[in-house]
Design a protein around this motif. Structure first.
Motif, mmCIF file in Angstrom:
data_model
loop_
_atom_site.group_PDB
_atom_site.id
_atom_site.type_symbol
_atom_site.label_atom_id
_atom_site.label_comp_id
_atom_site.label_asym_id
_atom_site.label_seq_id
_atom_site.Cartn_x
_atom_site.Cartn_y
_atom_site.Cartn_z
ATOM 1 N N LEU A 647 0.800 -1.665 0.220
ATOM 2 C CA LEU A 647 0.058 -0.016 -0.318
ATOM 3 C C LEU A 647 0.771 0.767 0.345
ATOM 4 N N GLY A 648 1.853 1.175 0.879
ATOM 5 C CA GLY A 648 2.636 2.440 0.796
ATOM 6 C C GLY A 648 3.515 2.385 -0.940
ATOM 7 N N ARG A 649 4.001 1.561 -0.936
ATOM 8 C CA ARG A 649 4.535 1.512 -2.502
ATOM 9 C C ARG A 649 3.558 2.551 -3.586
ATOM 10 N N ARG A 650 2.552 1.577 -3.660
ATOM 11 C CA ARG A 650 1.442 2.165 -4.397
ATOM 12 C C ARG A 650 1.181 3.480 -4.218
ATOM 13 N N LEU A 651 1.497 3.995 -3.271
ATOM 14 C CA LEU A 651 0.222 4.626 -3.360
ATOM 15 C C LEU A 651 1.589 6.112 -3.552
ATOM 16 N N GLU A 652 2.450 5.893 -2.709
ATOM 17 C CA GLU A 652 3.414 6.997 -3.478
ATOM 18 C C GLU A 652 4.114 6.635 -4.958
ATOM 19 N N ARG A 653 4.012 5.580 -5.797
ATOM 20 C CA ARG A 653 4.693 5.736 -6.488
ATOM 21 C C ARG A 653 3.338 6.752 -7.496
ATOM 22 N N ALA A 654 2.409 6.142 -6.995
ATOM 23 C CA ALA A 654 0.868 7.032 -8.323
ATOM 24 C C ALA A 654 0.947 8.170 -7.760
ATOM 25 N N ALA A 656 2.968 10.343 -7.271
ATOM 26 C CA ALA A 656 4.358 10.538 -8.147
ATOM 27 C C ALA A 656 4.666 10.832 -9.705
ATOM 28 N N VAL A 657 3.432 9.516 -10.107
ATOM 29 C CA VAL A 657 3.537 9.558 -11.104
ATOM 30 C C VAL A 657 2.611 10.979 -12.079
ATOM 31 N N LEU A 658 1.479 10.619 -11.230
ATOM 32 C CA LEU A 658 0.595 11.814 -11.385
ATOM 33 C C LEU A 658 1.580 13.825 -11.301
ATOM 34 N N ALA A 659 2.216 13.284 -10.324
ATOM 35 C CA ALA A 659 2.821 14.670 -9.791
ATOM 36 C C ALA A 659 3.959 15.141 -11.394
ATOM 37 N N GLU A 660 4.177 14.285 -11.563
ATOM 38 C CA GLU A 660 5.886 14.347 -12.858
ATOM 39 C C GLU A 660 4.671 14.271 -14.082
ATOM 40 N N MET A 776 -6.677 14.571 -9.070
ATOM 41 C CA MET A 776 -6.395 13.241 -8.315
ATOM 42 C C MET A 776 -5.326 13.128 -7.465
ATOM 43 N N SER A 777 -4.341 13.945 -7.117
ATOM 44 C CA SER A 777 -3.509 13.674 -6.961
ATOM 45 C C SER A 777 -3.865 14.203 -4.848
ATOM 46 N N GLU A 778 -4.604 14.525 -4.767
ATOM 47 C CA GLU A 778 -4.636 15.716 -3.534
ATOM 48 C C GLU A 778 -6.316 14.061 -3.049
ATOM 49 N N ALA A 779 -6.406 13.569 -4.125
ATOM 50 C CA ALA A 779 -7.652 12.810 -3.227
ATOM 51 C C ALA A 779 -6.655 11.431 -2.997
ATOM 52 N N LEU A 780 -5.637 10.969 -3.439
ATOM 53 C CA LEU A 780 -5.063 10.042 -3.380
ATOM 54 C C LEU A 780 -4.137 10.201 -1.548
ATOM 55 N N ALA A 781 -4.546 11.582 -1.470
ATOM 56 C CA ALA A 781 -3.618 11.847 -0.403
ATOM 57 C C ALA A 781 -4.615 11.613 0.920
ATOM 58 N N ALA A 782 -5.880 12.336 0.119
ATOM 59 C CA ALA A 782 -7.212 12.226 1.057
ATOM 60 C C ALA A 782 -6.951 10.669 1.134
ATOM 61 N N LEU A 783 -6.807 9.809 0.317
ATOM 62 C CA LEU A 783 -7.025 8.578 0.769
ATOM 63 C C LEU A 783 -6.026 7.950 1.930
ATOM 64 N N SER A 784 -4.982 8.027 1.964
ATOM 65 C CA SER A 784 -3.813 7.955 2.246
ATOM 66 C C SER A 784 -4.180 8.272 4.216
#
Length: 812
Positions: A647-654, A656-660, A776-784
Motif C-alpha cells: 500500500l505504501g509503495r503503490r500510493l507513493e508511486r501513484a 509521483a506519476v501524477l505529479a511528474e 487526483m493527487s489530492e484525492a490520493l492524499a485524502a485516501l492516505s
C-alpha cells in the motif's frame, strides 16, 4: 594470570587439544580470514545488522576461538547454578512475603527498603499465587587464580546475553565448521525447546497460550537480542503501545481487533511497565493495568516485576548465610568476597584491588580501586558493596596480531521448568577489554566468545516432555498485525518509493547535463525535470535553470544526493523503519534490505564532485529500491505485512506519476512531443511504447500507457489496482469504502484518456490535464489520510510529520 588452556603443570588441558589442533591446522592467514568472515556475518546478518538505522555501530563481535568446558566441569557449574537460582527465588519470595530474613537479621533492612528495585506494589497478597517470581536466571563467573569459578554478579531482572549467545553459536557454525567437527559441542537448541515448553506451561491449562516479548523499542541498546529471543521462542515482539488491558486481561491491538496475551516476557524496566501501580513511572511508556492483570493471575509476567531486587551487589555479602537459612544447604558455588557498609573511609584490609559498586544498583557496574589509588566514596544510606576483584583467568583471543591471552568472564543461563532448573549447555564468555563494564548489565557492544560444553557419547539429550495442546484453528487473516507494525511497513514502502523517484529524476537530469550546452529541446526537458526535482523536495526554487545556465542545478542536485542531504535523510529514515520491522523480515530479506541500503549509503558518503560519481550513487539507490521490490514480491506471504508495504509503495508511486506527468505537461501544446518523450522516460515505458506503436509520439497512446494501462507496473492504473486490491484484502470484505475510492480514481484515469481520444487536437487536450491530475493527487492524499485514521489511529500521531525532518519529504 591463570591461563584457561594449561593446567598447574603448564601442560595444555586435554579438552583444548582437539580445538587447538583444528585452529592450528587452519594457519594464521586462514584464521584471519575466518575472523573477517565472522565480522562480515555480524555486520550483514547478525547483531550489527539489527541495530537501529541499519548501522553497525558499537555491536557485539564474536571471537573465532571459542571457550571449551568439559562435561564434568559444566555439570558442577550446572548444579551450583540451579541451587543459586533456587536461593534467589526463595529470597525474593521471602522479601516480598514474610520478610523473615529481615526479621532474623540476616539482611540489613537498608538494602531492601532503600532499594529502588524493591516494588512495594508486589508484596504478598499483591502478586499471583503459585507462580514463581524468577523464571530465567543468569550468573557471571570469574575463574580466580586458584582455578575456582566464583560468582561475580547475579542477574534476576532483565536477564541479558542469551540472545547474543544464540547468535554467536549460529555464526560460529558458519565460520568455523572444522572446529565444530573436531570438538562436537553440545547443541543449544534443546535449551530453547525446554524454555519454550516452560513458557507454554505458564499459560492457562488446556489451551495454547499466546506468548509475547515486551521490548522498549528499537532504540534500546539490546533491541537485537529482543528480536532474536522472540524468534527463538515463537513470541510476538511487542512494544507498550501495542498492548492494552481490558476487563483485567492483557490484549494485543491488531488490525483485526484485540488478541489476548497469556504470557509476557518483559524486557522493559519495571518502572516503565504500569503507570497506575509504580509511582514515578512514565505514563506514556507503560501499559495501564498491566500489573493488575498479573496480580490476578490472568497474565504470566516473567521475570516478575521486582525480581531485579536480588541483583543488588550488597546482597553478595550475605549469600552463604542466606543459603543456609533459606535452603538449609551449604552453597555449592563460591561468591567473590564482598563487604557491605554505608561508607569506606579507608581501604579495607588486603592487597586489593576491589570493585566498588552502589550496594543497590546492579545495573551500572562499578570501578576497580587499588590501595595506591584509593578514593573514599561518599557516605550513602543504602551503602556500598566492595568486592575483592581477582585477576581473571585468560583465554586465547584472536586479534589483528594473532592469538593473545585476554581476561574473560563466563555467563551461564538457566530456566525454571516444572519446579526445577534447566541450564543452557553453553553460554557467553565476555572478553574483559579495558573499559569493559564490570559487575553490571551488558552494554550495547563488546567482545565475546562462544562457550562450548563438550558432548559425551553416553550423555542423554534432555528435551521437553510432551504436552497435550488443543488443535489450532486455521488462520489466514490479513489483519492479525499490530497497528504499529502496519504503520511502519506502510511508511517504509513510501520512503523506498521516494528514494526510487529521487534517483530516477536525478539520473534523467544528469543524462542531459553531461551533454554539455543543451539544445532547445533538451533545455525544455531540463526545465521540466527541474520542476519535478523541486516538487520532490530535492532542490530549492533558486536552483531552477535560468536560460541556458544549469550550473546552479547541478550543484543543488549534488547537495541533495550527499549523505547529509535529502537523499541521506531518506536513507536514515528507511534504515530506521527497517530496524523497527526487523522481526517481520526473514534473515534473507533483512540481509537484502540492509546490504543494498548500506551500499547506497556508502556511495553517497564517498561520492566525488563529478557528475559520473553522482550518477553511480543514483544507480545504487535504484538497485536498492529494486531489491526491496523483488524480495517483497518473492519472499513475503500475501498477508498484512506485505499488504501494508505494498500500500505504501503503490500510493507513493501513484502520487509521483501524477505529479511528474502534470509537471511535464504543464506547457505550450506546441512542445507536447518533448514532454511526452520525457513522460515515457520517467515511467520507464519507452521500450513498451516503441514495440506497440512503431511510430511518432501521440498524446493519447502515451498517456494511455502511463495513466490507464493496468499492465504497466510504472503506470498509474497499475498502482490504483494494487491499492484497491490491498485495501479489500485488509478489510476482509468484498466491498470496502476505501477500496471503492481507489476504484473511482481508476475510472477517472480512463475518462482522461477517453477525453483525449475524443478531442480534435490531442496535444491541446493533453496540455489541459495538469489541474485534473492535481485533483487526483489530492484525492490520493485524502485516501492516505483515511487509511491512517482507520488503521493507525491507535498510535500517537508522529509518523507523517517527524520533528527534525525536512518538509520536502514529509508530505502525504
Amino acid at each position: 594470570m591463570l591461563d584457561e588452556m594449561v593446567d598447574g603443570e603448564r601442560r595444555i588441558r586435554s579438552h583444548w587439544r582437539s580445538l587447538l589442533g583444528a585452529i592450528g591446522g587452519l594457519g594464521r592467514p586462514q584464521l584471519e580470514e575466518r575472523a573477517q568472515r565472522l565480522e562480515r556475518a555480524v555486520e550483514e546478518e547478525g547483531v550489527a545488522s539489527i541495530l537501529p538505522g541499519g548501522k553497525g555501530g558499537a555491536a557485539w563481535r564474536c571471537d573465532p576461538v571459542p571457550l571449551p568446558l568439559t562435561a564434568a566441569e559444566f555439570a558442577l557449574l550446572e548444579l551450583g547454578l540451579a541451587q543459586r537460582a533456587r536461593l534467589m527465588e526463595a529470597l525474593l519470595a521471602d522479601l516480598y512475603g514474610e520478610q523473615r530474613v529481615l526479621r532474623d537479621g540476616l539482611l540489613p533492612p537498608a538494602l531492601v527498603f532503600g532499594n529502588p528495585t524493591f516494588l512495594r506494589a508486589w508484596r504478598q497478597g499483591a502478586r499471583p499465587p503459585r507462580r514463581p517470581l524468577l523464571h530465567l536466571y543468569s550468573a557471571e563467573f570469574l575463574r580466580c587464580p586458584d582455578g575456582v569459578w566464583r560468582v561475580a554478579t547475579d542477574r534476576t531482572g532483565l536477564v541479558s546475553g542469551l540472545g547474543i549467545a544464540q547468535e554467536n553459536r549460529r555464526l560460529m557454525g558458519q565460520a568455523m565448521p572444522e572446529a565444530f567437527r573436531a570438538v562436537k559441542p553440545r547443541s543449544l537448541s534443546t535449551f530453547v525447546d525446554v524454555w519454550q515448553d516452560a513458557l507454554q506451561r505458564l499459560g492457562p491449562p488446556g489451551g495454547a497460550p499466546a506468548i509475547a516479548l515486551l521490548t522498549p523499542g528499537h532504540t534500546n541498546p539490546l533491541w537485537f537480542e529482543h528480536v532474536v529471543l522472540s524468534r527463538e521462542v515463537n513470541a510476538a515482539l511487542v512494544e507498550p503501545g501495542d498492548l492494552t488491558v481490558r476487563g483485567g486481561s492483557l490484549f494485543l491491538k491488531t488490525l483485526a481487533g484485540l488478541q489476548p496475551v497469556d504470557v509476557l516476557i518483559s524486557r522493559a524496566e519495571p518502572d516503565a511497565l504500569d503507570p497506575l501501580d509504580i509511582p514515578g513511572s512514565d505514563a506514556a511508556g507503560g501499559v495501564p493495568g498491566l500489573l493488575d492483570a498479573a496480580r490476578h493471575g490472568r497474565l504470566a509476567l516473567v521475570n516478575a516485576p521486582g525480581a531485579a531486587l536480588a541483583e543488588s551487589p550488597g546482597f553478595m555479602a550475605y549469600v552463604p548465610e542466606l543459603c543456609r537459612a533459606l535452603l538449609d544447604e551449604d552453597p555449592l558455588l563460591d561468591t567473590l568476597h564482598t563487604r557491605w557498609a554505608t561508607e569506606f573511609p579507608a581501604p579495607p584490609p588486603g592487597d586489593g584491588p576491589w570493585l566498588l559498586r552502589d550496594a543497590c544498583d546492579g545495573v551500572a557496574g562499578g570501578e576497580v580501586l587499588t590501595p595506591d589509588a584509593w578514593r573514599a566514596p561518599p557516605p550513602r544510606a543504602a551503602g556500598w558493596a566492595l568486592t575483592e576483584w581477582p585477576e581473571p583467568s585468560a583465554a586465547p583471543c584472536f586479534s589483528g596480531k594473532g592469538l593473545a591471552p585476554m581476561p574473560i568472564a563466563l555467563r551461564l543461563f538457566t530456566v525454571h521448568v516444572d519446579g526445577g532448573w534447566h541450564a543452557m549447555p553453553g553460554g557467553l564468555a565476555r572478553v574483559l577489554e579495558p573499559g569493559a563494564p564490570l559487575g553490571g548489565r551488558l552494554g550495547a557492544g563488546g567482545w565475546a566468545k562462544d562457550v562450548w560444553v563438550l558432548a559425551e557419547d553416553e550423555a542423554p539429550i534432555m528435551g521437553p516432555g510432551p504436552q497435550a495442546l488443543p488443535a489450532l484453528p486455521i488462520r489466514r487473516s490479513a489483519g492479525a498485525l499490530p497497528s504499529r507494525v502496519a504503520d511502519n511497513l506502510f511508511w517504509l514502502g513510501r520512503y523506498v518509493e521516494r528514494l526510487d523517484r529521487a534517483a530516477r529524476l536525478v539520473r534523467a537530469t544528469l543524462a542531459r547535463l553531461r551533454r554539455g550546452r543543451p539544445l532547445p529541446r533538451e533545455l525544455a526537458e531540463l526545465n521540466a525535470l527541474a520542476r519535478c526535482l523541486l516538487d520532490a523536495g530535492l532542490i530549492e526554487q533558486e536552483a531552477l535553470p535560468s536560460g541556458a545556465a544549469t550550473t546552479g542545478l547541478a550543484a543543488a542536485i549534488a547537495r541533495a544526493a550527499r549523505s547529509d542531504g535529502t537523499v541521506g535523510q531518506l536513507h536514515a529514515r528507511i534504515g530506521d523503519l527497517t530496524a523497527q520491522v526487523r522481526d517481520r523480515l526473514t534473515g534473507d530479506m533483512h540481509a537484502t534490505f540492509t546490504q543494498s541500503l548500506r551500499t547506497a549509503r556508502q556511495a553517497a558518503e564517498t561520492m566525488g564532485p563529478g557528475l559520473d560519481d553522482l550518477s553511480r550513487a543514483m544507480v545504487a539507490n535504484l538497485r536498492f529500491a529494486s531489491a526491496v521490490a523483488g524480495v517483497a514480491s518473492e519472499n513475503m506471504v500475501r498477508g498484512g505485512a506485505w499488504l501494508f508495504l505494498e500500500l505504501g509503495r503503490r500510493l507513493e508511486r501513484a502520487q509521483a506519476v501524477l505529479a511528474e506527468i502534470g509537471t511535464v505537461l504543464d506547457g505550450p501544446p506546441a512542445r507536447i512531443e518533448a514532454g511526452l518523450r520525457l513522460v515515457l522516460e520517467l515511467c520507464d515505458s519507452v521500450i513498451t511504447y516503441r514495440s506497440r506503436y512503431l511510430s511518432v509520439l501521440q498524446a493519447a497512446p502515451v498517456l494511455d500507457l502511463v495513466l490507464a494501462d493496468p499492465s504497466n507496473p510504472r503506470g498509474l492504473a497499475f498502482q490504483l489496482a494494487g491499492i484497491q486490491s490491498a485495501l479489500g484484502e485488509v478489510a476482509g470484505v468484498p466491498e470496502d469504502e476505501l477500496a471503492d475510492e481507489a476504484g473511482v480514481l481508476r475510472g477517472a484515469a480512463e475518462t482522461l484518456i477517453d477525453d483525449i481520444m475524443a478531442a480534435r487536437d490531442q496535444a491541446f487536450a493533453a496540455a489541459q490535464l495538469p489541474p485534473r491530475l492535481a485533483a487526483m493527487s489530492e484525492a490520493l492524499a485524502a485516501l492516505s489520510d483515511a487509511i491512517t485514521r482507520r488503521y493507525f489511529a491507535l498510535l500517537p500521531a508522529q509518523r507523517a510529520l517527524t520533528l527534525g525532518e525536512p518538509a520536502e519529504i514529509t508530505s502525504t
